[in-house]
Design a protein around this motif. Structure first.
Motif, PDB file in Angstrom:
ATOM      1  N   THR A 112       0.726  -0.946  -0.059  1.00  0.00           N
ATOM      2  CA  THR A 112       0.252   0.112  -0.266  1.00  0.00           C
ATOM      3  C   THR A 112       1.123   1.416  -0.072  1.00  0.00           C
ATOM      4  OG1 THR A 112       0.215   0.292   2.574  1.00  0.00           O
ATOM      5  CG2 THR A 112      -1.833  -1.147   1.456  1.00  0.00           C
ATOM      6  N   GLU A 113       0.317   2.119   0.101  1.00  0.00           N
ATOM      7  CA  GLU A 113       1.613   3.588   0.286  1.00  0.00           C
ATOM      8  C   GLU A 113       1.697   3.706   1.599  1.00  0.00           C
ATOM      9  OE1 GLU A 113       0.333   8.177  -0.628  1.00  0.00           O
ATOM     10  OE2 GLU A 113      -1.297   7.122  -1.552  1.00  0.00           O
ATOM     11  N   ARG A 114       0.701   3.463   2.076  1.00  0.00           N
ATOM     12  CA  ARG A 114       1.976   3.466   3.471  1.00  0.00           C
ATOM     13  C   ARG A 114       3.349   2.982   3.878  1.00  0.00           C
ATOM     14  NH1 ARG A 114       3.570   6.556   7.865  1.00  0.00           N
ATOM     15  NH2 ARG A 114       2.401   5.138  10.029  1.00  0.00           N
ATOM     16  N   ALA A 115       3.190   0.881   3.305  1.00  0.00           N
ATOM     17  CA  ALA A 115       3.784  -0.131   3.164  1.00  0.00           C
ATOM     18  C   ALA A 115       5.095   1.040   2.061  1.00  0.00           C
ATOM     19  CB  ALA A 115       3.405  -0.654   2.810  1.00  0.00           C
ATOM     20  N   MET A 116       4.913   2.014   0.889  1.00  0.00           N
ATOM     21  CA  MET A 116       6.052   2.581   0.211  1.00  0.00           C
ATOM     22  C   MET A 116       6.519   3.610   1.045  1.00  0.00           C
ATOM     23  SD  MET A 116       4.452   2.200  -3.477  1.00  0.00           S
ATOM     24  CE  MET A 116       2.592   3.173  -3.238  1.00  0.00           C
ATOM     25  N   GLU A 117       6.154   4.461   1.826  1.00  0.00           N
ATOM     26  CA  GLU A 117       6.212   5.417   2.401  1.00  0.00           C
ATOM     27  C   GLU A 117       7.484   4.865   3.797  1.00  0.00           C
ATOM     28  OE1 GLU A 117       3.038   7.913   4.577  1.00  0.00           O
ATOM     29  OE2 GLU A 117       2.563   8.410   2.378  1.00  0.00           O
ATOM     30  N   LEU A 118       6.599   3.519   4.516  1.00  0.00           N
ATOM     31  CA  LEU A 118       8.108   3.236   5.366  1.00  0.00           C
ATOM     32  C   LEU A 118       8.737   2.707   4.900  1.00  0.00           C
ATOM     33  CD1 LEU A 118       4.744   0.922   7.666  1.00  0.00           C
ATOM     34  CD2 LEU A 118       6.359   3.229   8.387  1.00  0.00           C
ATOM     35  N   SER A 119       8.901   2.015   3.735  1.00  0.00           N
ATOM     36  CA  SER A 119      10.058   1.338   3.557  1.00  0.00           C
ATOM     37  C   SER A 119      11.329   1.758   3.417  1.00  0.00           C
ATOM     38  CB  SER A 119       9.324   0.907   1.915  1.00  0.00           C
ATOM     39  OG  SER A 119      10.728  -0.145   1.324  1.00  0.00           O
ATOM     40  N   ASN A 120      11.395   2.978   2.504  1.00  0.00           N
ATOM     41  CA  ASN A 120      12.436   3.433   2.842  1.00  0.00           C
ATOM     42  C   ASN A 120      12.912   3.884   4.264  1.00  0.00           C
ATOM     43  OD1 ASN A 120      12.686   4.243   0.211  1.00  0.00           O
ATOM     44  ND2 ASN A 120      11.389   5.675   0.146  1.00  0.00           N
ATOM     45  N   SER A 121      12.189   4.656   4.794  1.00  0.00           N
ATOM     46  CA  SER A 121      12.615   5.111   6.601  1.00  0.00           C
ATOM     47  C   SER A 121      13.217   3.719   7.147  1.00  0.00           C
ATOM     48  CB  SER A 121      11.097   5.450   7.339  1.00  0.00           C
ATOM     49  OG  SER A 121      10.838   6.329   6.730  1.00  0.00           O
ATOM     50  N   VAL A 122      12.333   2.749   6.776  1.00  0.00           N
ATOM     51  CA  VAL A 122      12.826   1.176   7.746  1.00  0.00           C
ATOM     52  C   VAL A 122      14.559   1.075   7.106  1.00  0.00           C
ATOM     53  CG1 VAL A 122      12.765  -1.415   7.550  1.00  0.00           C
ATOM     54  CG2 VAL A 122      10.195   0.278   8.283  1.00  0.00           C
ATOM     55  N   ASP A 123      14.132   0.812   5.703  1.00  0.00           N
ATOM     56  CA  ASP A 123      15.579   0.972   5.050  1.00  0.00           C
ATOM     57  C   ASP A 123      17.130   1.828   5.506  1.00  0.00           C
ATOM     58  OD1 ASP A 123      15.973  -1.280   3.833  1.00  0.00           O
ATOM     59  OD2 ASP A 123      15.003  -0.215   1.602  1.00  0.00           O
ATOM     60  N   LEU A 124      16.390   2.800   6.221  1.00  0.00           N
ATOM     61  CA  LEU A 124      17.701   4.164   6.456  1.00  0.00           C
ATOM     62  C   LEU A 124      18.225   3.663   7.923  1.00  0.00           C
ATOM     63  CD1 LEU A 124      16.395   7.290   5.496  1.00  0.00           C
ATOM     64  CD2 LEU A 124      18.902   6.283   4.637  1.00  0.00           C
ATOM     65  N   LEU A 125      16.805   3.458   8.804  1.00  0.00           N
ATOM     66  CA  LEU A 125      17.019   2.536  10.214  1.00  0.00           C
ATOM     67  C   LEU A 125      18.136   1.221  10.234  1.00  0.00           C
ATOM     68  CD1 LEU A 125      16.601   3.118  13.174  1.00  0.00           C
ATOM     69  CD2 LEU A 125      14.074   1.568  12.562  1.00  0.00           C
ATOM     70  N   LEU A 126      17.604   0.081   9.785  1.00  0.00           N
ATOM     71  CA  LEU A 126      17.936  -0.696   9.555  1.00  0.00           C
ATOM     72  C   LEU A 126      20.032  -0.218   9.074  1.00  0.00           C
ATOM     73  CD1 LEU A 126      15.702  -3.857   8.523  1.00  0.00           C
ATOM     74  CD2 LEU A 126      16.059  -2.714  10.638  1.00  0.00           C
ATOM     75  N   GLY A 127      19.756  -0.183   8.450  1.00  0.00           N
ATOM     76  CA  GLY A 127      21.134   0.480   7.884  1.00  0.00           C
ATOM     77  C   GLY A 127      22.162   1.353   8.823  1.00  0.00           C
ATOM     78  N   GLN A 128      21.165   1.703  10.060  1.00  0.00           N
ATOM     79  CA  GLN A 128      22.170   2.587  10.959  1.00  0.00           C
ATOM     80  C   GLN A 128      22.373   1.616  11.635  1.00  0.00           C
ATOM     81  OE1 GLN A 128      20.100   6.229  12.536  1.00  0.00           O
ATOM     82  NE2 GLN A 128      21.921   6.964  13.132  1.00  0.00           N
ATOM     83  N   ILE A 129      21.415   0.958  12.043  1.00  0.00           N
ATOM     84  CA  ILE A 129      22.061   0.069  12.768  1.00  0.00           C
ATOM     85  C   ILE A 129      22.595  -1.162  12.827  1.00  0.00           C
ATOM     86  CG2 ILE A 129      20.687  -2.108  14.158  1.00  0.00           C
ATOM     87  CD1 ILE A 129      18.153  -0.583  14.234  1.00  0.00           C
ATOM     88  N   GLN A 130      22.864  -1.457  11.392  1.00  0.00           N
ATOM     89  CA  GLN A 130      23.347  -2.002  11.558  1.00  0.00           C
ATOM     90  C   GLN A 130      25.522  -1.842  11.038  1.00  0.00           C
ATOM     91  OE1 GLN A 130      22.958  -4.009   7.555  1.00  0.00           O
ATOM     92  NE2 GLN A 130      22.712  -5.582   7.587  1.00  0.00           N
TER      93      GLN A 130
END
Length: 312
Positions: free
Chosen positions: A66-84
């Motif tokens: 959904t549009e919400r999932a697409m919005e979340l994907s970019n933020s989650v990608d950055l967050l998981l990358g920062q955690i790593q």
């Protein structure tokens, strides 16, 4: 932040979200995350409840975001990358850029023998850092270590607790020191000469006797201790120009100074050697920064201890 309810937050849910987004399939997302298909379906249900959105809807054989999932994907990608990169991945130690403080505990003996050389080597190899030296002894080194968060301690400590690890740096011997200009001693020094002259004693606690006195008593002999000091340099200064003897570690005897007429000879009675140790926290055994300072200290100490000693 403090009022936010974190109870339903699970990092694995964000990983599941990304897997679903990138595969468009519950079964393929499950394979990517090494979980069962039912477990991934359960994670999707929790995600939908958490974000109050369907997130993925079935279109034919695909799970379309959904549009919400697409919005979340970019933020989650950055967050998981920062955690790593910033949290889970340990950054290698870089001596050229390190600008923090080295906290090193040393006994009186170790500070006098190695403090200046350690500072010189640290500033040469880690130019932007600072050095803080802490005075420790066998009785207090653990409390000072924990309270001041030391990197390492150097000295003679004997057995250590399971919290620490040790490296043997070298074994120190003792010599008998006196001023050859004012005190004539026939070599090798006899017990008679040893006990006929007043002694200066290195004593951190101020006690005017050591194990040497116990051994002399067994032999029916006694020495006269005239003065005691906790500082090796003070003892060396006292001996200069006075009819005094003292027993000191060999490195102390050969340390450069103004008293070039001091003579170091083998004591006529056995004085036990002692080990100089490098002590560090068990948890720092594989830490790059701690490994660096341990290697630097070891090299400095070995270099100093390995210098040729004066004739005895």
């Amino acid at each position: 932040m403090a009022s936010f309810n974190w109870k339903g937050i699970d990092l694995n849910l964000l990983i599941a979200l990304q897997a679903l987004y990138k595969t468009n399939s519950v079964s393929k997302a499950a394979e990517r995350c090494f979980v069962s298909q039912s477990a991934m379906s359960h994670s999707l249900q929790r995600l939908r409840k958490l974000f109050d959105d369907p997130l993925f809807e079935r279109v034919g054989s695909r799970m379309e975001p959904t549009e919400r999932a697409m919005e979340l994907s970019n933020s989650v990608d950055l967050l998981l990358g920062q955690i790593q990169t910033d949290i889970l991945k340990t950054k290698p130690f870089q001596a050229s850029t390190f600008s923090d403080v080295w906290k090193i505990g040393l006994t009186d003996y170790a500070e006098q023998m190695f403090g200046p050389a350690l500072f010189d080597q640290i500033k040469e190899q880690v130019p932007h850092s600072q050095v803080a030296l802490f005075n420790v002894n066998r009785a207090n080194y653990q409390s000072v270590f924990e309270q001041s968060k030391l990197d390492v301690v150097i000295g003679s400590f004997g057995e250590v607790t399971e919290l620490y690890r040790t490296e043997h740096l070298y074994t120190e011997q003792h010599v008998c020191l006196y001023d050859g200009d004012v005190l004539e001693v026939e070599l090798p020094m006899s017990l008679s000469d040893f006990t006929s002259v007043e002694h200066a004693l290195v004593s951190p606690s101020g006690v005017l006797s050591t194990g040497v006195d116990d051994k002399l008593e067994v032999l029916g002999l006694k020495r006269q201790v005239a003065i005691a000091s906790s500082n090796f340099l003070t003892i060396k200064s006292l001996i200069h120009g006075r009819q005094l003897l003292c027993i000191v570690p060999k490195l102390v005897a050969r340390q450069e100074g103004s008293c070039s007429n001091l003579k170091a000879v083998t004591p006529p009675i056995e004085v036990p050697d002692f080990d100089i140790q490098l002590v560090y926290r068990k948890g720092k055994q594989r830490d790059d920064k701690n490994i660096f300072i341990r290697r630097l200290i070891s090299q400095v100490v070995v270099d100093i201890a390995g210098q040729s000693s004066p004739g005895e």
